[in-house]
Design a protein around this motif. Sequence first.
Motif, PDB file in Angstrom:
ATOM      1  N   LEU A  63      12.540  12.955  -9.861  1.00 46.32           N
ATOM      2  CA  LEU A  63      12.996  13.750  -8.719  1.00 46.32           C
ATOM      3  C   LEU A  63      12.258  13.386  -7.431  1.00 46.32           C
ATOM      4  N   GLU A  64      11.191  12.614  -7.544  1.00 47.73           N
ATOM      5  CA  GLU A  64      10.459  12.157  -6.369  1.00 47.73           C
ATOM      6  C   GLU A  64      10.937  10.781  -5.904  1.00 47.73           C
ATOM      7  N   GLN A  65      11.830  10.169  -6.674  1.00 45.15           N
ATOM      8  CA  GLN A  65      12.309   8.820  -6.361  1.00 45.15           C
ATOM      9  C   GLN A  65      13.512   8.880  -5.415  1.00 45.15           C
ATOM     10  N   PRO A  66      13.489   8.095  -4.319  1.00 43.97           N
ATOM     11  CA  PRO A  66      14.622   8.095  -3.373  1.00 43.97           C
ATOM     12  C   PRO A  66      15.957   7.731  -4.021  1.00 43.97           C
ATOM     13  N   TRP A  67      15.950   6.792  -4.982  1.00 42.23           N
ATOM     14  CA  TRP A  67      17.203   6.407  -5.636  1.00 42.23           C
ATOM     15  C   TRP A  67      17.809   7.590  -6.372  1.00 42.23           C
TER      16      TRP A  67
ATOM     17  N   HIS B 132      17.533  10.748  -5.519  1.00 42.51           N
ATOM     18  CA  HIS B 132      18.128  11.662  -4.529  1.00 42.51           C
ATOM     19  C   HIS B 132      19.551  11.220  -4.207  1.00 42.51           C
ATOM     20  N   ILE B 133      19.731   9.922  -4.010  1.00 43.49           N
ATOM     21  CA  ILE B 133      21.064   9.394  -3.683  1.00 43.49           C
ATOM     22  C   ILE B 133      21.984   9.535  -4.895  1.00 43.49           C
ATOM     23  N   LYS B 134      21.450   9.266  -6.086  1.00 37.04           N
ATOM     24  CA  LYS B 134      22.255   9.422  -7.301  1.00 37.04           C
ATOM     25  C   LYS B 134      22.725  10.865  -7.423  1.00 37.04           C
ATOM     26  N   LEU B 135      21.818  11.805  -7.203  1.00 37.86           N
ATOM     27  CA  LEU B 135      22.188  13.217  -7.323  1.00 37.86           C
ATOM     28  C   LEU B 135      23.222  13.618  -6.273  1.00 37.86           C
ATOM     29  N   LEU B 136      23.168  12.989  -5.105  1.00 34.88           N
ATOM     30  CA  LEU B 136      24.203  13.229  -4.098  1.00 34.88           C
ATOM     31  C   LEU B 136      25.570  12.786  -4.640  1.00 34.88           C
ATOM     32  N   PHE B 137      25.618  11.630  -5.273  1.00 33.25           N
ATOM     33  CA  PHE B 137      26.875  11.165  -5.866  1.00 33.25           C
ATOM     34  C   PHE B 137      27.303  12.051  -7.040  1.00 33.25           C
ATOM     35  N   VAL B 138      26.347  12.580  -7.780  1.00 36.99           N
ATOM     36  CA  VAL B 138      26.686  13.502  -8.869  1.00 36.99           C
ATOM     37  C   VAL B 138      27.309  14.773  -8.298  1.00 36.99           C
ATOM     38  N   VAL B 139      26.772  15.266  -7.184  1.00 36.01           N
ATOM     39  CA  VAL B 139      27.377  16.428  -6.521  1.00 36.01           C
ATOM     40  C   VAL B 139      28.806  16.085  -6.093  1.00 36.01           C
ATOM     41  N   LEU B 140      29.011  14.890  -5.536  1.00 41.46           N
ATOM     42  CA  LEU B 140      30.367  14.455  -5.167  1.00 41.46           C
ATOM     43  C   LEU B 140      31.274  14.396  -6.396  1.00 41.46           C
ATOM     44  N   LEU B 141      30.724  13.947  -7.519  1.00 38.12           N
ATOM     45  CA  LEU B 141      31.501  13.893  -8.754  1.00 38.12           C
ATOM     46  C   LEU B 141      31.907  15.293  -9.202  1.00 38.12           C
ATOM     47  N   ILE B 142      31.002  16.238  -9.087  1.00 35.89           N
ATOM     48  CA  ILE B 142      31.323  17.621  -9.470  1.00 35.89           C
ATOM     49  C   ILE B 142      32.387  18.194  -8.537  1.00 35.89           C
TER      50      ILE B 142
ATOM     51  N   PHE C 258      19.911  17.321 -17.269  1.00 36.07           N
ATOM     52  CA  PHE C 258      18.817  18.240 -16.952  1.00 36.07           C
ATOM     53  C   PHE C 258      17.670  18.079 -17.938  1.00 36.07           C
ATOM     54  N   TRP C 259      17.992  17.859 -19.189  1.00 34.37           N
ATOM     55  CA  TRP C 259      16.970  17.668 -20.214  1.00 34.37           C
ATOM     56  C   TRP C 259      16.144  16.415 -19.895  1.00 34.37           C
ATOM     57  N   LEU C 260      16.810  15.340 -19.495  1.00 38.16           N
ATOM     58  CA  LEU C 260      16.093  14.117 -19.114  1.00 38.16           C
ATOM     59  C   LEU C 260      15.189  14.353 -17.913  1.00 38.16           C
ATOM     60  N   LEU C 261      15.695  15.095 -16.927  1.00 33.25           N
ATOM     61  CA  LEU C 261      14.867  15.405 -15.749  1.00 33.25           C
ATOM     62  C   LEU C 261      13.691  16.303 -16.113  1.00 33.25           C
ATOM     63  N   PHE C 262      13.881  17.159 -17.093  1.00 38.33           N
ATOM     64  CA  PHE C 262      12.788  18.007 -17.572  1.00 38.33           C
ATOM     65  C   PHE C 262      11.710  17.138 -18.226  1.00 38.33           C
TER      66      PHE C 262
END
Length: 183
Positions: A85-89, A91-101, A75-79
């Motif tokens: 957060l505007e990059q399509p890659w 969005h997909i990475k964050l989808l995999f992070v949600v799957l990881l959680i 979150f600090w890096l995203l801040f």
Amino acid sequence: MEEYYNYIKALHLIFVVTWFAGLFYIPRLFIYHIEATDKPSPDKEILSDQLKLMTKRLWYIITWPSAVLCTIFAFWLLFLIPGWLEQPWMHIKLLFVVLLIVYHMKTHMIYLQLQRDEIKYTSNFMRIWNEGATVILFAVTFLVILKGTFNWIFGVLGLIVLGILLMLGIRLYKRIRDKNPNA
């Protein structure tokens, strides 16, 4: 704050590594715990108690703190760089992070069941479950390094091939174990 970017990124990566180390090892301990329940007494109780202690320490001293710290630094890096957060890659990475959680939370549920000696899964299922984190790690690593979604079809095919190879490896190892239980 941006002068600390590389330090924050390094800390994020360190906790990614330790989080995955915990997620790779704990299903292995689950396998041993499940298999220990088939042993005669007193081996069953001795092994079960030792494996409960090992999983408790791994889960609460390494895996959970690593997951939390990894997330804080992410979150600090995203801040610091909200444009990601505007990059399509991303969005997909964050989808995999949600799957990881989700994977982490389900693993936590399995952990709690085993702590209560509730065996709801086979050791073979846990061998397959153990590969979930591997697939997610491959996906996230390639997305972060390549930072592109143009070839997402190849990425999906690559994950499918990886999954097939992992399943074949599990089956091969099961055959080897069936022939030689000490393998």
